[in-house]
Design a protein around this motif. Structure first.
Motif, PDB file in Angstrom:
ATOM      1  N   LEU A 103       0.855  -1.175   0.000  1.00 47.65           N
ATOM      2  CA  LEU A 103       0.000   0.000   0.000  1.00 47.65           C
ATOM      3  C   LEU A 103       0.898   1.234   0.000  1.00 47.65           C
ATOM      4  CD1 LEU A 103      -2.891  -0.712   2.526  1.00 47.65           C
ATOM      5  CD2 LEU A 103      -3.062  -0.471   0.050  1.00 47.65           C
ATOM      6  N   MET A 104       0.463   2.283  -0.680  1.00 44.99           N
ATOM      7  CA  MET A 104       1.283   3.482  -0.816  1.00 44.99           C
ATOM      8  C   MET A 104       0.531   4.729  -0.380  1.00 44.99           C
ATOM      9  SD  MET A 104       3.358   4.844  -4.170  1.00 44.99           S
ATOM     10  CE  MET A 104       1.873   5.024  -5.198  1.00 44.99           C
ATOM     11  N   ASP A 105       1.202   5.552   0.406  1.00 46.75           N
ATOM     12  CA  ASP A 105       0.717   6.869   0.821  1.00 46.75           C
ATOM     13  C   ASP A 105       1.054   7.855  -0.295  1.00 46.75           C
ATOM     14  OD1 ASP A 105       0.370   9.394   1.923  1.00 46.75           O
ATOM     15  OD2 ASP A 105       1.609   9.024   3.682  1.00 46.75           O
ATOM     16  N   THR A 106       0.055   8.581  -0.793  1.00 44.96           N
ATOM     17  CA  THR A 106       0.228   9.396  -1.997  1.00 44.96           C
ATOM     18  C   THR A 106       0.299  10.902  -1.739  1.00 44.96           C
ATOM     19  OG1 THR A 106      -2.163   9.544  -2.372  1.00 44.96           O
ATOM     20  CG2 THR A 106      -0.998   7.677  -3.377  1.00 44.96           C
ATOM     21  N   SER A 126       1.141  14.878  -1.038  1.00 45.58           N
ATOM     22  CA  SER A 126       2.132  15.816  -1.567  1.00 45.58           C
ATOM     23  C   SER A 126       2.681  16.656  -0.413  1.00 45.58           C
ATOM     24  CB  SER A 126       1.498  16.730  -2.605  1.00 45.58           C
ATOM     25  OG  SER A 126       0.641  17.685  -1.995  1.00 45.58           O
ATOM     26  N   ALA A 127       3.587  17.579  -0.714  1.00 43.79           N
ATOM     27  CA  ALA A 127       4.147  18.450   0.323  1.00 43.79           C
ATOM     28  C   ALA A 127       3.132  19.460   0.830  1.00 43.79           C
ATOM     29  CB  ALA A 127       5.375  19.174  -0.219  1.00 43.79           C
ATOM     30  N   SER A 128       2.111  19.743   0.037  1.00 50.10           N
ATOM     31  CA  SER A 128       1.156  20.787   0.414  1.00 50.10           C
ATOM     32  C   SER A 128      -0.202  20.256   0.841  1.00 50.10           C
ATOM     33  CB  SER A 128       0.962  21.766  -0.748  1.00 50.10           C
ATOM     34  OG  SER A 128       0.529  21.087  -1.926  1.00 50.10           O
ATOM     35  N   SER A 129      -0.444  18.954   0.692  1.00 49.30           N
ATOM     36  CA  SER A 129      -1.773  18.433   1.000  1.00 49.30           C
ATOM     37  C   SER A 129      -1.748  16.920   1.154  1.00 49.30           C
ATOM     38  CB  SER A 129      -2.747  18.805  -0.135  1.00 49.30           C
ATOM     39  OG  SER A 129      -4.026  18.248   0.085  1.00 49.30           O
ATOM     40  N   VAL A 130      -2.699  16.408   1.953  1.00 53.37           N
ATOM     41  CA  VAL A 130      -2.867  14.956   2.032  1.00 53.37           C
ATOM     42  C   VAL A 130      -3.452  14.415   0.738  1.00 53.37           C
ATOM     43  CG1 VAL A 130      -3.106  14.895   4.543  1.00 53.37           C
ATOM     44  CG2 VAL A 130      -5.154  15.176   3.102  1.00 53.37           C
ATOM     45  N   VAL A 131      -4.011  15.305  -0.084  1.00 53.97           N
ATOM     46  CA  VAL A 131      -4.540  14.903  -1.389  1.00 53.97           C
ATOM     47  C   VAL A 131      -3.662  15.540  -2.472  1.00 53.97           C
ATOM     48  CG1 VAL A 131      -6.538  14.837  -2.909  1.00 53.97           C
ATOM     49  CG2 VAL A 131      -6.868  14.806  -0.430  1.00 53.97           C
ATOM     50  N   ASP A 141      -6.682   8.404  -0.608  1.00 48.24           N
ATOM     51  CA  ASP A 141      -6.608   7.026  -0.157  1.00 48.24           C
ATOM     52  C   ASP A 141      -5.234   6.401  -0.415  1.00 48.24           C
ATOM     53  OD1 ASP A 141      -8.192   7.823  -2.422  1.00 48.24           O
ATOM     54  OD2 ASP A 141      -8.351   5.744  -3.053  1.00 48.24           O
ATOM     55  N   TYR A 142      -4.888   5.394   0.395  1.00 46.94           N
ATOM     56  CA  TYR A 142      -3.724   4.559   0.108  1.00 46.94           C
ATOM     57  C   TYR A 142      -4.032   3.722  -1.129  1.00 46.94           C
ATOM     58  CZ  TYR A 142      -2.352   5.692   4.913  1.00 46.94           C
ATOM     59  OH  TYR A 142      -2.013   6.342   6.071  1.00 46.94           O
ATOM     60  N   VAL A 143      -3.014   3.474  -1.930  1.00 49.52           N
ATOM     61  CA  VAL A 143      -3.256   2.826  -3.226  1.00 49.52           C
ATOM     62  C   VAL A 143      -2.367   1.603  -3.415  1.00 49.52           C
ATOM     63  CG1 VAL A 143      -4.006   4.992  -4.293  1.00 49.52           C
ATOM     64  CG2 VAL A 143      -1.580   4.319  -4.412  1.00 49.52           C
ATOM     65  N   GLU A 144      -2.736   0.797  -4.386  1.00 53.66           N
ATOM     66  CA  GLU A 144      -2.040  -0.448  -4.703  1.00 53.66           C
ATOM     67  C   GLU A 144      -0.717  -0.194  -5.436  1.00 53.66           C
ATOM     68  OE1 GLU A 144      -2.656  -3.742  -4.299  1.00 53.66           O
ATOM     69  OE2 GLU A 144      -4.562  -3.511  -3.218  1.00 53.66           O
ATOM     70  N   THR A 145       0.293  -0.972  -5.068  1.00 55.44           N
ATOM     71  CA  THR A 145       1.565  -0.988  -5.790  1.00 55.44           C
ATOM     72  C   THR A 145       2.023  -2.429  -5.914  1.00 55.44           C
ATOM     73  OG1 THR A 145       2.205   1.175  -4.935  1.00 55.44           O
ATOM     74  CG2 THR A 145       3.962  -0.206  -5.808  1.00 55.44           C
ATOM     75  N   ALA A 146       2.377  -2.833  -7.129  1.00 59.76           N
ATOM     76  CA  ALA A 146       2.882  -4.181  -7.385  1.00 59.76           C
ATOM     77  C   ALA A 146       4.224  -4.075  -8.091  1.00 59.76           C
ATOM     78  CB  ALA A 146       1.894  -4.967  -8.243  1.00 59.76           C
ATOM     79  N   VAL A 147       5.186  -4.903  -7.673  1.00 60.15           N
ATOM     80  CA  VAL A 147       6.534  -4.849  -8.238  1.00 60.15           C
ATOM     81  C   VAL A 147       6.965  -6.250  -8.642  1.00 60.15           C
ATOM     82  CG1 VAL A 147       8.954  -4.275  -7.791  1.00 60.15           C
ATOM     83  CG2 VAL A 147       7.141  -2.819  -6.879  1.00 60.15           C
TER      84      VAL A 147
END
Length: 465
Positions: free
Chosen positions: A85-88, A90-95, A432-438
């Motif tokens: 799960l990834m936290d997305t 930015s420096a200026s906002s949670v969105v 929201d936290y999002v999916e990451t696959a590697v």
């Protein structure tokens, strides 16, 4: 990774690169030893604006209507990938917006929404595709929106504004990226630019092949760089391309990805490629379920194209993720939820196409006939009157990102919800936290929970740079 050596090497690339310790390697990636096998190639795939509900609904549609599981989901079923799960933020906002999100991947630092790899005090963070170019690799981006848009640009350039697409088009040529394909003719064509500058000519002078339609992909000359610009603005939505003959001369994301891979795969030092399903985000902004599902499925076909290469090659790191959620769509509980959701298979076009074809001179019956013809939805008289009121000026025109013609996207999606059991929380990005696959060399570097900036350093570490 030795942090001092990393920073010293980065400083050679730009005199303005500065350290923000709180944002660097948030999960201790620097403490992990280099992977035993080096990633020669890296393919970074972004389904822009993909909330988890988008992924789920596209896979449900694939199972129920197409009788197959999705390619992304198969990677989970077959245990071929590391998953996080990834936290997305930015420096200026949670969105975040797409510029800051791509800059997190591309520059390795969180920046304010709206800018590309520029810090709060003017720091210029070196974009990762420039780092790999300096290391001798070929580099490119393919997207279904304008090639100068925020997501490809975040891997490639520094800019105070994501909207400086005219300038970004010129920057790409100066840096010399090897394959760049998407839309955006208005940023290259002298007849459409206010300054009348012939940016296509600039690329030709630098030896680029210029592609303008799907057929050109078959004519690619090995060893020559490619600029492919297939439309003014973004490329068409996938479902519209399927049903509207005049749109079928534009390539799919999978076709662009395949051409890019074929063009760069034989380079001795390897290549890096970004593959973006950009119109997934635009569909979410419009609450357009047919556009959303079919462009997510088109992204999923690109996943297959990439994985077919990576599994055969065995030297390629593949990252599959999104930059942020958007509108958080999802299916709604009820006795007819499955039947209602499956009715989306009757939709022939995007809501954009359907609503754009309605005119103030439509009467009630013509409106009802048009909606039934395009989506098999039988409007009640009151619903038809409500939609018509937007065209006669009785209802206030809708605004919204990418809604240049003020079409009643929200009104129509609310009507559709009664029939397809799909709801939306908004018409904008979500945190929201999002999916990451590697997959591939370096997949063992992925922790279970990451910040978006971590993927920048994971790529460098996987490639031993």
């Amino acid at each position: 990774m030795d942090r001092r050596k990393f920073l010293k090497g980065s400083a050679l690339l730009t005199g303005l690169f500065t350290l923000n310790p709180a944002d660097l390697l948030a999960n201790g990636l620097k403490e992990v030893s280099n992977p035993k096998k080096k990633a020669k190639n890296i393919i970074f795939m972004i389904s822009d604006g993909m909330s988890s509900g988008t992924l789920a609904m596209a896979n449900l549609y694939s199972q129920n209507i197409l009788s197959k599981n999705g390619n992304w989901m198969n990677l989970y079923h077959e245990n071929k990938v590391s998953r996080a799960l990834m936290d997305t933020a930015s420096a200026s906002s949670v969105v975040t917006d797409s510029a800051a999100a791509s800059s997190s991947f591309g520059g390795g630092f969180r920046v304010k929404n709206g800018v590309l790899n520029i810090g709060a005090n003017g720091e210029k963070y070196v974009p990762i595709w420039q780092k790999f170019k300096k290391a001798g690799k070929k580099a490119g981006c393919v997207t279904t929106v304008t090639i100068t848009h925020a997501t490809p640009a975040g891997f490639c350039v520094n800019s105070d504004s994501r909207n400086a697409e005219n300038e970004i088009a010129e920057m790409y040529a100066e840096i010399g990226f090897d394959v760049m394909m998407g839309g955006g003719d208005e940023f290259f064509n002298p007849s459409k630019r206010e300054d009348k500058k012939d940016v296509y000519g600039l690329y030709r002078q630098k030896g680029y092949q210029i592609f303008t339609n799907k057929g050109d992909l078959k004519k690619a000359e090995k060893g020559k760089k490619i600029l492919g610009v297939f439309n003014s603005g973004a490329l068409p939505y996938s479902i519209d391309r399927t049903h509207i003959p005049e749109l079928q001369n534009t390539p799919s994301l999978a076709e662009m990805a395949q051409t890019a891979i074929d063009q760069m795969k034989d380079h001795p030092e390897g290549f890096v490629l970004q593959v973006e399903g950009g119109k997934v985000d635009w569909a979410a902004h419009a609450n357009d379920i047919a556009a959303l599902i079919h462009d997510q499925l088109a992204f999923d076909e690109a996943v297959k194209t990439v994985m077919d290469f990576a599994e055969k090659d065995q030297n390629t790191l593949v990252i599959i993720t999104t930059d942020h959620g958007n509108a958080n769509p999802g299916t709604i509980y009820g006795p007819d939820a499955t039947k209602n959701f499956n009715s989306i298979s009757n939709y022939k076009y995007t809501n954009e196409y359907i609503l754009n074809a309605i005119h103030p001179d439509f009467n009630l019956q013509k409106m009802k006939d048009w909606i039934y013809e395009t989506s098999k939805i039988s409007l009640a008289d009151e619903e038809a009157k409500y939609l018509l009121s937007f065209y006669s000026g009785l209802e206030k025109q809708e605004a919204g990102l990418y809604n240049y013609k003020k079409l009643p996207f929200k009104a129509y999606s609310e009507i559709q919800k009664k029939h397809n059991s799909v709801g939306w929380i908004s018409m904008d990005h979500s945190g929201d936290y999002v999916e990451t696959a590697v997959y591939g060399p370096g997949k063992e570097l992925l922790p279970a929970f990451i910040k978006n900036t971590d993927l920048h350093y994971l790529m460098l570490k996987a490639a031993h740079i």
